[in-house]
Design a protein around this motif. Sequence first.
Motif, PDB file in Angstrom:
ATOM      1  N   GLU A   1       0.919  -1.178   0.132  1.00  0.00           N
ATOM      2  CA  GLU A   1       0.176   0.124   0.089  1.00  0.00           C
ATOM      3  C   GLU A   1       0.913   1.279   0.302  1.00  0.00           C
ATOM      4  O   GLU A   1       0.477   2.322  -0.802  1.00  0.00           O
ATOM      5  CB  GLU A   1      -0.987  -0.036   1.257  1.00  0.00           C
ATOM      6  N   LEU A   2       1.863   1.317   0.878  1.00  0.00           N
ATOM      7  CA  LEU A   2       2.807   2.600   0.984  1.00  0.00           C
ATOM      8  C   LEU A   2       3.394   2.672  -0.395  1.00  0.00           C
ATOM      9  O   LEU A   2       3.577   3.904  -0.808  1.00  0.00           O
ATOM     10  CB  LEU A   2       3.929   2.168   1.988  1.00  0.00           C
ATOM     11  N   LEU A   3       4.196   1.512  -1.173  1.00  0.00           N
ATOM     12  CA  LEU A   3       4.774   1.658  -2.410  1.00  0.00           C
ATOM     13  C   LEU A   3       3.724   2.441  -3.402  1.00  0.00           C
ATOM     14  O   LEU A   3       4.164   3.083  -4.299  1.00  0.00           O
ATOM     15  CB  LEU A   3       5.284   0.442  -2.738  1.00  0.00           C
ATOM     16  N   ALA A   4       2.429   1.730  -3.395  1.00  0.00           N
ATOM     17  CA  ALA A   4       1.631   2.418  -4.443  1.00  0.00           C
ATOM     18  C   ALA A   4       1.180   3.923  -3.949  1.00  0.00           C
ATOM     19  O   ALA A   4       1.292   4.841  -5.086  1.00  0.00           O
ATOM     20  CB  ALA A   4       0.327   1.574  -4.513  1.00  0.00           C
ATOM     21  N   LEU A   5       1.361   4.352  -2.636  1.00  0.00           N
ATOM     22  CA  LEU A   5       0.869   5.835  -2.373  1.00  0.00           C
ATOM     23  C   LEU A   5       2.098   6.512  -2.990  1.00  0.00           C
ATOM     24  O   LEU A   5       1.958   7.748  -3.271  1.00  0.00           O
ATOM     25  CB  LEU A   5       0.590   5.871  -1.018  1.00  0.00           C
ATOM     26  N   VAL A   6       3.451   6.305  -2.716  1.00  0.00           N
ATOM     27  CA  VAL A   6       4.594   7.035  -2.984  1.00  0.00           C
ATOM     28  C   VAL A   6       4.619   7.143  -4.400  1.00  0.00           C
ATOM     29  O   VAL A   6       5.142   8.410  -4.812  1.00  0.00           O
ATOM     30  CB  VAL A   6       5.949   6.089  -2.156  1.00  0.00           C
ATOM     31  N   GLN A   7       4.237   6.029  -5.299  1.00  0.00           N
ATOM     32  CA  GLN A   7       4.242   6.315  -6.487  1.00  0.00           C
ATOM     33  C   GLN A   7       3.291   7.569  -7.224  1.00  0.00           C
ATOM     34  O   GLN A   7       3.699   7.925  -8.156  1.00  0.00           O
ATOM     35  CB  GLN A   7       3.967   4.936  -7.301  1.00  0.00           C
ATOM     36  N   ALA A   8       2.515   7.879  -6.499  1.00  0.00           N
ATOM     37  CA  ALA A   8       1.376   8.996  -6.793  1.00  0.00           C
ATOM     38  C   ALA A   8       2.063  10.340  -6.566  1.00  0.00           C
ATOM     39  O   ALA A   8       1.185  11.223  -6.950  1.00  0.00           O
ATOM     40  CB  ALA A   8       0.180   8.660  -5.982  1.00  0.00           C
ATOM     41  N   HIS A   9       2.965  10.397  -5.992  1.00  0.00           N
ATOM     42  CA  HIS A   9       3.646  11.635  -5.510  1.00  0.00           C
ATOM     43  C   HIS A   9       5.053  11.534  -5.696  1.00  0.00           C
ATOM     44  O   HIS A   9       5.762  10.666  -5.910  1.00  0.00           O
ATOM     45  CB  HIS A   9       3.273  11.868  -3.849  1.00  0.00           C
ATOM     46  N   GLU A  10       5.561  12.797  -5.302  1.00  0.00           N
ATOM     47  CA  GLU A  10       7.263  12.907  -5.247  1.00  0.00           C
ATOM     48  C   GLU A  10       7.429  12.993  -3.877  1.00  0.00           C
ATOM     49  O   GLU A  10       7.237  14.107  -3.192  1.00  0.00           O
ATOM     50  CB  GLU A  10       7.521  14.377  -5.970  1.00  0.00           C
ATOM     51  N   VAL A  11       7.998  12.010  -3.276  1.00  0.00           N
ATOM     52  CA  VAL A  11       8.115  11.889  -1.983  1.00  0.00           C
ATOM     53  C   VAL A  11       9.624  11.711  -1.577  1.00  0.00           C
ATOM     54  O   VAL A  11      10.364  11.138  -2.158  1.00  0.00           O
ATOM     55  CB  VAL A  11       7.381  10.485  -1.465  1.00  0.00           C
ATOM     56  N   ASN A  12       9.910  12.524  -0.631  1.00  0.00           N
ATOM     57  CA  ASN A  12      11.429  12.648  -0.047  1.00  0.00           C
ATOM     58  C   ASN A  12      11.235  12.240   1.594  1.00  0.00           C
ATOM     59  O   ASN A  12      10.457  12.813   2.173  1.00  0.00           O
ATOM     60  CB  ASN A  12      11.919  13.932  -0.213  1.00  0.00           C
ATOM     61  N   PHE A  13      11.792  11.269   2.047  1.00  0.00           N
ATOM     62  CA  PHE A  13      12.057  10.929   3.289  1.00  0.00           C
ATOM     63  C   PHE A  13      13.125  11.326   4.131  1.00  0.00           C
ATOM     64  O   PHE A  13      14.294  11.256   3.441  1.00  0.00           O
ATOM     65  CB  PHE A  13      12.033   9.083   3.323  1.00  0.00           C
ATOM     66  N   VAL A  14      12.877  12.008   5.277  1.00  0.00           N
ATOM     67  CA  VAL A  14      13.936  12.686   5.995  1.00  0.00           C
ATOM     68  C   VAL A  14      13.956  11.966   7.324  1.00  0.00           C
ATOM     69  O   VAL A  14      12.807  11.907   8.076  1.00  0.00           O
ATOM     70  CB  VAL A  14      13.710  14.273   6.034  1.00  0.00           C
ATOM     71  N   LYS A  15      14.924  11.584   7.934  1.00  0.00           N
ATOM     72  CA  LYS A  15      15.404  10.924   9.175  1.00  0.00           C
ATOM     73  C   LYS A  15      15.506  12.138  10.177  1.00  0.00           C
ATOM     74  O   LYS A  15      16.326  12.946   9.815  1.00  0.00           O
ATOM     75  CB  LYS A  15      16.404  10.065   9.154  1.00  0.00           C
TER      76      LYS A  15
END
Length: 139
Positions: free
Chosen positions: A99-113
């Motif tokens: 589910e998360l991978l499908a949602l990430v593909q719909a947006h330009e997502v940058n993850f920050v720790k």
Amino acid sequence: MKKVEIYTDGACSGNPGIGGWAAVLLYGQHRREISGGESETTNNRMELTAVIEALKKLKEPCAVTIYSDSAYIVNCFHQKWYKKWEQKGFKKNPDLWKELLALVQAHEVNFVKVKGHSDVELNNRCDELARAEVMKLKQ
């Protein structure tokens, strides 16, 4: 593309145990807090759920920065662990990862720790909301 910042956190009392998740979404002057919980879960599931539920609130493709204290999630995307996990059929939390991978593909997502339990105000707010969900379920 609209620029959205999202802070997320998950909490668990016992692992597995009662869990809570939370997210704070920021867009311009708008701020939205969301949270929820589950009676039998793990910390990693709650961390994933926080990101998923936040992304599900977006009504159109956005440029998203997700701030998380979860090395499990942030490192997965920075180091592309999900590619190997996908090839092997996702041994852990396959429903949430798909589910998360499908949602990430719909947006330009940058993850920050971000460092958990430190001076990151909105991460602390997410922790507070997630722990409150745990307490609600314990009652």
